[in-house]
Structure formats: structure tokens, C-alpha cells
Write an enzyme that holds these catalytic residues in place. Sequence first.
Site, PDB file in Angstrom:
ATOM      1  N   LYS A  15       0.824  -1.216   0.000  1.00  0.00           N
ATOM      2  CA  LYS A  15       0.000   0.000   0.000  1.00  0.00           C
ATOM      3  C   LYS A  15       0.857   1.264   0.000  1.00  0.00           C
ATOM      4  O   LYS A  15       0.608   2.190  -0.767  1.00  0.00           O
ATOM      5  CB  LYS A  15      -0.934   0.027   1.227  1.00  0.00           C
ATOM      6  CG  LYS A  15      -1.899  -1.151   1.287  1.00  0.00           C
ATOM      7  CD  LYS A  15      -2.873  -1.028   2.450  1.00  0.00           C
ATOM      8  CE  LYS A  15      -2.225  -1.094   3.806  1.00  0.00           C
ATOM      9  NZ  LYS A  15      -1.687  -2.423   4.177  1.00  0.00           N
ATOM     10  N   ARG A  90      -9.475   0.478   9.125  1.00  0.00           N
ATOM     11  CA  ARG A  90      -8.981  -0.879   9.386  1.00  0.00           C
ATOM     12  C   ARG A  90     -10.029  -1.738  10.065  1.00  0.00           C
ATOM     13  O   ARG A  90      -9.751  -2.861  10.437  1.00  0.00           O
ATOM     14  CB  ARG A  90      -7.746  -0.801  10.282  1.00  0.00           C
ATOM     15  CG  ARG A  90      -6.449  -1.124   9.580  1.00  0.00           C
ATOM     16  CD  ARG A  90      -5.336  -1.019  10.611  1.00  0.00           C
ATOM     17  NE  ARG A  90      -4.154  -1.724  10.224  1.00  0.00           N
ATOM     18  CZ  ARG A  90      -3.184  -1.209   9.469  1.00  0.00           C
ATOM     19  NH1 ARG A  90      -3.297   0.002   8.990  1.00  0.00           N
ATOM     20  NH2 ARG A  90      -2.119  -1.914   9.198  1.00  0.00           N
ATOM     21  N   ARG A 129      11.249  -6.561   4.720  1.00  0.00           N
ATOM     22  CA  ARG A 129      11.165  -5.148   5.100  1.00  0.00           C
ATOM     23  C   ARG A 129      11.741  -4.939   6.497  1.00  0.00           C
ATOM     24  O   ARG A 129      12.381  -3.923   6.767  1.00  0.00           O
ATOM     25  CB  ARG A 129       9.712  -4.664   5.017  1.00  0.00           C
ATOM     26  CG  ARG A 129       9.570  -3.157   5.205  1.00  0.00           C
ATOM     27  CD  ARG A 129       8.178  -2.676   4.861  1.00  0.00           C
ATOM     28  NE  ARG A 129       7.193  -3.065   5.855  1.00  0.00           N
ATOM     29  CZ  ARG A 129       5.881  -2.860   5.740  1.00  0.00           C
ATOM     30  NH1 ARG A 129       5.399  -2.273   4.658  1.00  0.00           N
ATOM     31  NH2 ARG A 129       5.052  -3.227   6.676  1.00  0.00           N
ATOM     32  N   ARG A 135      12.175  -1.792  10.824  1.00  0.00           N
ATOM     33  CA  ARG A 135      10.867  -1.562  11.448  1.00  0.00           C
ATOM     34  C   ARG A 135      10.563  -2.683  12.436  1.00  0.00           C
ATOM     35  O   ARG A 135      10.517  -3.842  12.055  1.00  0.00           O
ATOM     36  CB  ARG A 135       9.795  -1.498  10.352  1.00  0.00           C
ATOM     37  CG  ARG A 135       8.783  -0.403  10.563  1.00  0.00           C
ATOM     38  CD  ARG A 135       7.777  -0.382   9.452  1.00  0.00           C
ATOM     39  NE  ARG A 135       6.528  -0.984   9.882  1.00  0.00           N
ATOM     40  CZ  ARG A 135       5.409  -0.915   9.176  1.00  0.00           C
ATOM     41  NH1 ARG A 135       5.396  -0.295   8.008  1.00  0.00           N
ATOM     42  NH2 ARG A 135       4.315  -1.472   9.630  1.00  0.00           N
ATOM     43  N   ARG A 147      -0.748  -9.322  13.097  1.00  0.00           N
ATOM     44  CA  ARG A 147      -1.244  -8.314  12.142  1.00  0.00           C
ATOM     45  C   ARG A 147      -2.020  -8.972  11.006  1.00  0.00           C
ATOM     46  O   ARG A 147      -3.037  -8.444  10.558  1.00  0.00           O
ATOM     47  CB  ARG A 147      -0.080  -7.479  11.607  1.00  0.00           C
ATOM     48  CG  ARG A 147       0.391  -6.446  12.646  1.00  0.00           C
ATOM     49  CD  ARG A 147       1.825  -6.073  12.456  1.00  0.00           C
ATOM     50  NE  ARG A 147       2.099  -5.396  11.197  1.00  0.00           N
ATOM     51  CZ  ARG A 147       3.273  -5.446  10.569  1.00  0.00           C
ATOM     52  NH1 ARG A 147       4.261  -6.163  11.061  1.00  0.00           N
ATOM     53  NH2 ARG A 147       3.459  -4.773   9.460  1.00  0.00           N
TER      54      ARG A 147
HETATM   55  P1  ADP Z   1       1.018  -2.496   7.886  1.00  0.00           P
HETATM   56  O1  ADP Z   1      -0.085  -2.234   6.904  1.00  0.00           O
HETATM   57  O2  ADP Z   1       2.257  -3.017   7.244  1.00  0.00           O
HETATM   58  O3  ADP Z   1       0.593  -3.313   9.080  1.00  0.00           O
HETATM   59  P2  ADP Z   1       0.870   0.272   8.835  1.00  0.00           P
HETATM   60  O4  ADP Z   1       2.030   1.172   8.741  1.00  0.00           O
HETATM   61  O5  ADP Z   1      -0.330   0.574   8.018  1.00  0.00           O
HETATM   62  O6  ADP Z   1       1.491  -1.145   8.502  1.00  0.00           O
HETATM   63  O7  ADP Z   1       0.384   0.155  10.361  1.00  0.00           O
HETATM   64  C1  ADP Z   1       1.285  -0.129  11.413  1.00  0.00           C
HETATM   65  C2  ADP Z   1       0.534  -0.248  12.755  1.00  0.00           C
HETATM   66  O8  ADP Z   1      -0.101   1.003  13.081  1.00  0.00           O
HETATM   67  C3  ADP Z   1      -0.613  -1.263  12.789  1.00  0.00           C
HETATM   68  O9  ADP Z   1      -0.153  -2.575  13.041  1.00  0.00           O
HETATM   69  C4  ADP Z   1      -1.478  -0.702  13.935  1.00  0.00           C
HETATM   70  O10 ADP Z   1      -0.928  -1.014  15.193  1.00  0.00           O
HETATM   71  C5  ADP Z   1      -1.352   0.798  13.741  1.00  0.00           C
HETATM   72  N1  ADP Z   1      -2.430   1.339  12.879  1.00  0.00           N
HETATM   73  C6  ADP Z   1      -2.273   1.870  11.632  1.00  0.00           C
HETATM   74  N2  ADP Z   1      -3.455   2.263  11.119  1.00  0.00           N
HETATM   75  C7  ADP Z   1      -4.393   1.969  12.056  1.00  0.00           C
HETATM   76  C8  ADP Z   1      -5.815   2.099  12.122  1.00  0.00           C
HETATM   77  N3  ADP Z   1      -6.522   2.613  11.097  1.00  0.00           N
HETATM   78  N4  ADP Z   1      -6.449   1.706  13.241  1.00  0.00           N
HETATM   79  C9  ADP Z   1      -5.768   1.183  14.273  1.00  0.00           C
HETATM   80  N5  ADP Z   1      -4.442   1.009  14.276  1.00  0.00           N
HETATM   81  C10 ADP Z   1      -3.746   1.388  13.190  1.00  0.00           C
END
Ligand code: ADP
Length: 191
Positions: A15, A90, A129, A135, A147
Site C-alpha cells: 500500500k 482498518r 522489510r 521496522r 497483524r
Molecule cells: P502495515 O499495513 O504493514 O501493518 P501500517 O504502517 O499501516 O502497517 O500500520 C502499522 C501499525 O499502526 C498497525 O499494526 C497498527 O498497530 C497501527 N495502525 C495503523 N493504522 C491503524 C488504524 N486505522 N487503526 C488502528 N491502528 C492502526
Amino acid sequence: MSRYVVLFGPPGAGKGTQAARLKDALGVPHISTGDMFRDHKKRQTALGQQVDAILARGDLVPDSVTNDMVDERLGRPDVAPGALLDGYPRNVAQAQELDRMLEARGRRLGDVVVIEVPDDELKARLKKRGLDSGRADDQDDATIQNRLETYVAQSAPCVAFYAGSGRRVHRIPGLGTPDEVTARIVAALGL
Ligand code: ADP
């Protein structure tokens, strides 16, 4: 006419990579809640300290916290032409809240791009990654697994929610080179 697009898909689907390429084609800012949380962590803000352990476990940050952060972002003037949302919503409650936040501003989400990638490939990409970027949530197998499971249980139902509420839902195969995936999305969105 403003254009709001949600870029949707499991962790590791690409994404962020695609958003960086698409935001110029769309002429709108890229809003990544993951990047926003990581930025808070780096700057050690109160919010950053609040979400640190949650990110490390791979759990979702509470909706109230996430929604408020997004609402504030959507209130800024650069978002008037639209936005490319990545990592938000999410879960279905967040999707409903996003509709309310946009409606309150006289705007509407039109397109949802779902990037689809098989589980084994996702795990391999996240591990890579983790090694390349350092990260933390990409380095721990239990966090990666959490996740992926959180995506299936909480995030995936958003696709049916959007299909059922008259949005254009574009399912895009996420395998292939980043350029190939971009080309598929560009074609789907008619850019
Ligand atoms: P990825 O899609 O690789 O898991 P992101 O960078 O989108 O990584 O998100 C990293 C973390 O940030 C998630 O695992 C969660 O803990 C938090 N997070 C991101 N977006 C949201 C959301 N919309 N609602 C709740 N937690 C979120």
C-alpha cells in the site's frame, strides 16, 4: 470535484509503495495512519508514547484515538481536492466513521482499491522489510502473525461494507513488479 480513495489490503501488500506513486497521478495527499503513528513515536509525543506498545504487538490502536487523528488531518486545507487513504479504515466502525467525517465536510469516498497478495508472500515481504528498514513490527514473527490475523478478522469485512454501500471496489492482484501493480491500479481508477 474532490476525489477520496481508500487503498486497502493486508500488511505487506504494498500500500505504501503504491500510494507514493499514485498520489501524484491523483493530485491528492497520501494519508497513512501507520506513518502518522510512527512519526508520533519518533517525536516521542504523548500520542506516540500511548501507541508504542500497541504497534509493537501488532494490535489496532483504539478507534477513538485513530479517528480523532484522521479527523484532524482531514480538516487541513491540502485535503480539499481529496486524499489517498492508506491503513485507514482498518475495521468497519472506522469505515463508518470515515463516511461521517467526509459527509460532515460535504465530501464522499468514491473508490476502494483492494490489493490482494497471498499470505506466504506477505510474510516473506514483511520479514524482508524488517531486515531492510529495521521496522520493529516487521521483525517479530508473532507480531507479523497477529497483524495478518487482525486483518482477516477486523479489516477484511470493510470490503463487503464498501461493496454494499455503493462504492467502486477494485480488486487488484498485488503480485508482480511495483510498476505492474501501479499500472493495474491506474487502469482501474481511470487515471
Ligand atoms: P502495515 O499495513 O504493514 O501493518 P501500517 O504502517 O499501516 O502497517 O500500520 C502499522 C501499525 O499502526 C498497525 O499494526 C497498527 O498497530 C497501527 N495502525 C495503523 N493504522 C491503524 C488504524 N486505522 N487503526 C488502528 N491502528 C492502526
